[in-house]
Design a protein around this motif. Structure first.
Motif, mmCIF file in Angstrom:
data_model
loop_
_atom_site.group_PDB
_atom_site.id
_atom_site.type_symbol
_atom_site.label_atom_id
_atom_site.label_comp_id
_atom_site.label_asym_id
_atom_site.label_seq_id
_atom_site.Cartn_x
_atom_site.Cartn_y
_atom_site.Cartn_z
ATOM 1 N N ALA A 124 -94.621 4.981 -36.166
ATOM 2 C CA ALA A 124 -93.855 5.492 -37.294
ATOM 3 C C ALA A 124 -92.623 4.616 -37.451
ATOM 4 C CB ALA A 124 -93.447 6.939 -37.057
ATOM 5 N N ILE A 125 -92.326 4.237 -38.689
ATOM 6 C CA ILE A 125 -91.104 3.490 -38.977
ATOM 7 C C ILE A 125 -90.219 4.392 -39.822
ATOM 8 C CG2 ILE A 125 -90.102 1.389 -39.919
ATOM 9 C CD1 ILE A 125 -92.836 0.071 -39.759
ATOM 10 N N ILE A 126 -89.007 4.631 -39.364
ATOM 11 C CA ILE A 126 -88.094 5.507 -40.090
ATOM 12 C C ILE A 126 -86.805 4.755 -40.406
ATOM 13 C CG2 ILE A 126 -87.263 6.537 -37.907
ATOM 14 C CD1 ILE A 126 -86.815 9.160 -39.561
ATOM 15 N N SER A 127 -86.362 4.866 -41.645
ATOM 16 C CA SER A 127 -85.164 4.177 -42.106
ATOM 17 C C SER A 127 -84.229 5.175 -42.779
ATOM 18 C CB SER A 127 -85.543 3.068 -43.091
ATOM 19 O OG SER A 127 -86.331 3.591 -44.162
ATOM 20 N N VAL A 128 -82.964 4.775 -42.963
ATOM 21 C CA VAL A 128 -82.004 5.680 -43.613
ATOM 22 C C VAL A 128 -81.329 5.045 -44.826
ATOM 23 C CG1 VAL A 128 -81.554 7.027 -41.529
ATOM 24 C CG2 VAL A 128 -80.151 5.022 -42.016
ATOM 25 N N SER A 129 -81.322 3.729 -44.910
ATOM 26 C CA SER A 129 -80.682 3.042 -46.039
ATOM 27 C C SER A 129 -81.751 2.361 -46.895
ATOM 28 C CB SER A 129 -79.681 1.998 -45.538
ATOM 29 O OG SER A 129 -80.375 0.913 -44.930
ATOM 30 N N ASN A 130 -81.356 1.974 -48.123
ATOM 31 C CA ASN A 130 -82.287 1.272 -49.010
ATOM 32 C C ASN A 130 -82.684 -0.078 -48.421
ATOM 33 O OD1 ASN A 130 -82.242 3.355 -50.864
ATOM 34 N ND2 ASN A 130 -80.572 2.457 -52.072
ATOM 35 N N TYR A 150 -91.318 6.642 -42.931
ATOM 36 C CA TYR A 150 -90.489 7.817 -43.197
ATOM 37 C C TYR A 150 -89.113 7.312 -43.627
ATOM 38 C CZ TYR A 150 -94.083 10.465 -40.729
ATOM 39 O OH TYR A 150 -95.272 11.025 -40.348
ATOM 40 N N HIS A 151 -88.451 8.089 -44.484
ATOM 41 C CA HIS A 151 -87.145 7.651 -44.986
ATOM 42 C C HIS A 151 -86.183 8.842 -45.056
ATOM 43 C CE1 HIS A 151 -84.322 5.020 -46.920
ATOM 44 N NE2 HIS A 151 -84.279 5.735 -48.041
#
Length: 337
Positions: free
Chosen positions: A4-10, A35-36
């Motif tokens: 799973a790859i999760i990010s928080v910024s654009n 996931y974002h």
């Protein structure tokens, strides 16, 4: 590996999308999902559903998000931390048994970043006993002893490995001869040992390393020659750094039970082959297997190599190599839990 790859910024999301495209081409990556934002909501799910988590965010956000989820180095997923600019890939959790260190190096190479690994045995170029177990797909019966043995290895002390003389441990000897990390070991033989186990001992401390069952699933066109099937098997195992002597079984569907190429390969390598009944394949369900409409229209099942490997590896087994085609041959590899 299910990632799973999760990010928080654009910016982090853009990096995540680019990384997923690269990982989807890797046969050792069974699934890669994105996931974002909503980290508080997603991290509990990611910890239970995935083998590895790639967190593209500030380290503070990551640490606060996973602190309450961490349980054990045996069960926790690999966790990596990447900055938004993709300059550094940091192995954050489960570096050895979870595979975070190895995954860190893979990801860093894919995005041209610097890998950061801090585990003591790695930075001192020593072979941790848990690294050996992971690389050879061995289960550890007493993980609490890992710290003791790794400390002894760091100090240069000699570790004893005892095996059954009637078992072919070529894969173990080859690994120890070729690994670039340092470990001081002596090999002993005892017929009292179970045939699929390795006893690790020093002073009064012991642990058992037990082989997980590795099953190579095979699908092929009718009358495919043995050499082509063998080439596919060898290429797949090479991607995983698995010696052929470490494979426990071949598997295919019962519609392939008369395929001379598969039978010849089984005899040639002295590896048993099992053919799974069509009814079992029809009933088998897994979110990780691919589905072929062509195979479904021809044989009434969605696939051969992946479900055959998973069924023969046993309950709760998992894919470590997804269906990959080699000139009329399909290979998948599963391992017992």
């Amino acid at each position: 590996m299910r990632l799973a790859i999760i990010s928080v910024s654009n910016k982090g999301q853009e990096l995540a999308i680019d990384l997923k495209e690269k990982l989807d081409l890797d046969s050792t990556i069974i699934r890669c999902d994105l996931y974002h934002k909503n980290v508080k909501k997603y991290f509990p799910l990611l910890f239970s559903e995935y083998d590895g988590i790639i967190a593209i965010m500030a380290s503070g956000i990551l640490i606060r998000s996973i602190a309450g989820l961490i349980k054990s180095k045996v069960t926790d997923p690999a966790v990596l931390n990447i900055d938004d600019n993709g300059r550094f890939v940091i192995s954050t959790l489960s570096g050895h048994l979870g595979g975070a260190n190895e995954l860190t190096n893979k990801i860093a190479a894919l995005i041209d970043a610097t890998s950061v690994i801090t585990t003591s045995t790695d930075v001192n170029r020593k072979l941790g006993i848990d690294v050996l177990a992971r690389d050879l797909y061995l289960a550890i019966d007493n993980p609490k002893e890992i710290l003791y043995f790794n400390k002894a290895i760091l100090e240069g002390r000699e570790i004893s490995l005892t095996v059954n003389p009637n078992k072919n441990f070529e894969y173990l000897f080859d690994y120890l001869n070729n690994v670039t990390l340092e470990i001081n070991v002596s090999i002993y033989y005892s017929s009292k040992m179970n045939i699929d186990e390795i006893l690790v001992s020093l002073d009064e401390h012991e642990m058992i390393l037990k082989e997980k069952k590795i099953v190579v699933g095979i699908g092929c066109r009718r009358d495919k020659e043995c050499r082509y099937i063998y080439d596919g098997v060898k290429k797949s195992l090479k991607d995983l750094n698995i010696l052929i002597s470490r494979v426990n079984m071949f598997a295919s569907a019962e519609i392939k039970k008369d395929e001379k190429g598969i039978l010849e390969l089984s005899n040639k390598l002295n590896i048993p082959v099992s053919f799974v009944e069509i009814d079992k394949l029809k009933l088998f369900e897994s979110n990780d297997i691919s589905k072929s409409e062509f195979v479904k229209s021809k044989f009434g099942i969605y696939g051969v190599c992946e479900p055959s490997a998973l069924i023969m590896a046993g309950f709760d087994s998992r894919l470590i190599y997804k269906k990959t085609s080699y000139d009329g041959v399909t290979i998948a590899i599963a391992i017992s839990n």
